[in-house]
Enzyme design. Structure first.
Site, short mmCIF file in Angstrom:
data_model
loop_
_atom_site.label_atom_id
_atom_site.label_comp_id
_atom_site.label_asym_id
_atom_site.label_seq_id
_atom_site.Cartn_x
_atom_site.Cartn_y
_atom_site.Cartn_z
N GLY A 122 0.83 -1.20 0.00
CA GLY A 122 0.00 0.00 0.00
C GLY A 122 0.86 1.24 0.00
O GLY A 122 2.06 1.18 0.28
N GLU A 168 4.08 -11.21 -6.04
CA GLU A 168 3.00 -11.38 -7.01
C GLU A 168 3.33 -10.84 -8.39
O GLU A 168 2.64 -11.14 -9.36
CB GLU A 168 1.70 -10.73 -6.50
N HIS A 222 7.63 -7.80 -3.54
CA HIS A 222 6.31 -8.19 -4.08
C HIS A 222 6.42 -9.52 -4.82
O HIS A 222 6.79 -9.53 -6.00
CB HIS A 222 5.81 -7.11 -5.04
N CYS A 230 5.32 -6.14 1.73
CA CYS A 230 5.71 -4.74 1.63
C CYS A 230 5.04 -3.91 2.74
O CYS A 230 5.36 -4.07 3.90
CB CYS A 230 5.40 -4.22 0.23
N TYR A 231 4.08 -3.05 2.41
CA TYR A 231 3.40 -2.30 3.46
C TYR A 231 2.78 -3.27 4.48
O TYR A 231 2.82 -3.03 5.69
CB TYR A 231 2.30 -1.41 2.86
N ASP A 237 -15.18 -10.77 -24.47
CA ASP A 237 -15.53 -10.33 -23.13
C ASP A 237 -17.04 -10.13 -22.96
O ASP A 237 -17.64 -10.66 -22.02
CB ASP A 237 -14.80 -9.03 -22.78
#
Ligand code: XMP
Length: 525
Positions: free
Chosen positions: A59, A184, A182, A86-87, A239
């Site tokens: 964040g 991800e 991170h 992280c945050y 979509d």
């Protein structure tokens, strides 16, 4: 909060740009997860949600600020594994008795760090790191201003980087893990492994699939819509089609689709789309043939932005006209994907200039007082394709190349005439047929013909020709944001040029566009 019989992982979102990527990594591992903003995660919420594990996202805030985002204290007392990123790592340290300091911009030993870094292991082993550290170091992506300067009691260090001495820490008794980087993102190439190890430590069985996603999504649509009517603009693209079929499965005849034919579609496209929906799905469908209107207003217009504006405006008017005829419509369904969500945020928030004004139905909901149903909002393109397969849409349809809202108008530089559109349709059909015959369709992100506003002299048989030139375009891309031209063989190009010139009256010269994006764009206008 949705009801599910699967083990649930809760992602507490502290506002990172990449929180959705955590969810994606978990879905790839067949884990059911939900993202909830930290403000909504109360004691009562946690009790009801009953997560089997939690992840605290990154964040933009700093835990050193009074009143900065935090989870409730009870989160740490649930007795479930937690991974802080992280945050989220800094939140855990601060909440559990460690210390976090604001980052210095340079110098060693705990500073601000942005970009690629390498983490090396300490002597102790940690299950979270099984199969990591292939070469005694692992590439990760860092993006932090603050850093942990003192570990919370119970935590030990398992990995360090030059600027992050506490890059990987854990309290193994409580199954609390905290990483500074991170895992991800794409730039942490082995990041998925960490999630895999984390969920294994948390005891997940990994039994959640696209089939389960479908059930969940259907339940959510029913909850949202109740007994109200929904309209959906079908473009013939993947979509909106997947969204329509999914919503139809959820609420049946409460859904009506509107397919606006602006006269700028490819050969047989309208019939194929309408046929597929009428024959296979029995979905109430309005086929609005408005080609006269669109082509009339486009007559004589050659400036690309004016073309786009006219098409965008007419599309909204026409859609609105047909939608108004559907009694009691309260919802508008859209096939918005997760990348559209990120892009529209950065587009409106950032200083970027408008390269092309994209055609969409964005203005409709406010204008018509409609609420949005967007069942694909959390998914990436490949996941939408997987969901489409799950719903039984034909493979040939799911794998189709993207097609822009303004259609052939932006593949016909200069003035649009019916003659040019007809030539374009035929040439495009031959080109795509060639690509399919050579088994290249699925290797290419998008391929099409543009008919150029130039006539050139040629010779066919013994006669002179004076016909249009066309350009073939084929690109590879991951997301359409950047692209490379496709390296066809000379044989393929030669054969295709011959076929187009022989089979399409009105074209006597074929060129191949070898521009990448940037500096070019994929479409010609
Ligand atoms: P460009 O030409 O900007 O295209 O490199 C990137 C991707 O976006 C598609 N495209 C559009 N799609 N409405 C759409 O729905 C539009 O107005 C539009 N303009 C471009 C293009 O086909 C490519 O896939």
């Amino acid at each position: 909060m949705s009801q599910t019989s699967h083990d649930r992982l809760l992602i507490v979102d502290f506002g990172s740009q990449v929180t959705q990527l955590i969810a994606r990594r978990l879905r790839e591992l067949n884990i059911y997860c939900e993202i909830h903003p930290y403000q909504n995660v109360s004691d009562a919420f946690l009790k009801e949600f009953a997560p089997k594990a939690m992840i605290f996202s990154g964040g933009p805030d700093t835990v050193t600020r009074e009143g900065s985002p935090r989870p409730p204290e009870s989160a740490y007392k649930l007795g479930v594994p937690i991974l802080g990123i992280c945050y989220g790592q800094q939140v855990m340290m601060q909440d559990l008795g460690g210390k976090v300091e604001g980052g210095k911009i340079s110098g060693g030993g705990g500073t601000a760090e942005f970009g690629r870094a390498f983490v090396t292991p300490t002597d102790e082993k940690l299950g979270l790191l099984d199969d990591w550290f292939a070469d005694d170091k692992e590439q990760v992506w860092m993006s932090h201003g603050d850093h942990v300067s003192e570990l919370a009691p119970g935590f030990r260090v398992f990995g360090t980087s030059p600027n992050a001495p506490y890059a990987i820490t854990a309290d193994t008794d409580r199954n609390f893990y905290a990483v500074q980087f991170h895992p991800e993102v794409h730039h942490t190439p082995n990041g998925k492994k960490l999630y895999e190890n984390f969920i294994r430590a948390a005891g997940f069985t990994g039994d959640w699939t696209m089939g389960a996603y479908r059930e969940e999504a259907i339940r959510k649509i029913r909850d949202q819509v109740g007994d109200k009517q929904v309209i959906c603009g079908l473009s013939g693209g993947v979509d909106s089609s997947v969204a329509a079929v999914l919503i139809h499965e959820a609420i049946g005849d409460q859904l009506t689709c509107v397919f606006v034919d602006h006269g700028l579609l490819r050969q047989n496209e309208a019939d194929e789309v309408v046929g597929m929906f009428r024959d296979n799905y029995n979905i109430p469908l309005i086929h609005a043939d408005e080609s006269e209107l669109f082509l009339g207003e486009l007559n004589g217009v050659s400036e690309p932005e004016i073309k786009r504006k006219i098409i965008g405006r007419l599309f909204i008017d026409v859609f609105q006209k047909h939608a108004n005829a559907i009694e009691g419509a309260e919802f508008l369904a859209q096939g918005t994907l997760y990348p559209d969500v990120i892009e529209s945020v950065s587009f409106s928030g950032g200083p970027s200039v408008t390269i092309k004004s994209h055609h969409n139905v964005g203005g409709l909901p406010e204008k018509m007082g409609l609420k949005l149903v967007e069942p694909l909002r959390e998914l990436f393109k490949d996941e939408v394709r997987a969901l489409g397969r799950e719903l039984g849409l034909p493979d040939s349809f799911i794998g189709r190349h993207p097609f822009p809202g303004p259609g052939l108008a932006i593949r016909c530089p200069g003035e649009i005439t019916r003659e040019k559109l007809e030539i374009l349709r035929k040439a495009d059909a031959v080109y795509i047929d060639q690509i399919r015959k050579h088994g290249l369709y699925d290797d290419i992100w998008q391929a099409f013909v543009a008919v150029l506003p130039v006539r050139t002299v040629g010779v066919m048989g013994d006669g002179r020709t004076y016909d249009f030139a066309c350009a073939l375009r084929a690109v590879t891309s991951v997301d359409g944001m950047t692209a490379d031209y496709y390296p066809f063989s000379h044989e393929f190009l030669g054969e295709t040029a011959t076929r187009i010139i022989n089979e399409v009256q009105g074209i006597n010269r074929v060129t191949y566009d070898i521009t990448s994006k940037p500096p070019g764009t994929i479409e010609w206008e």
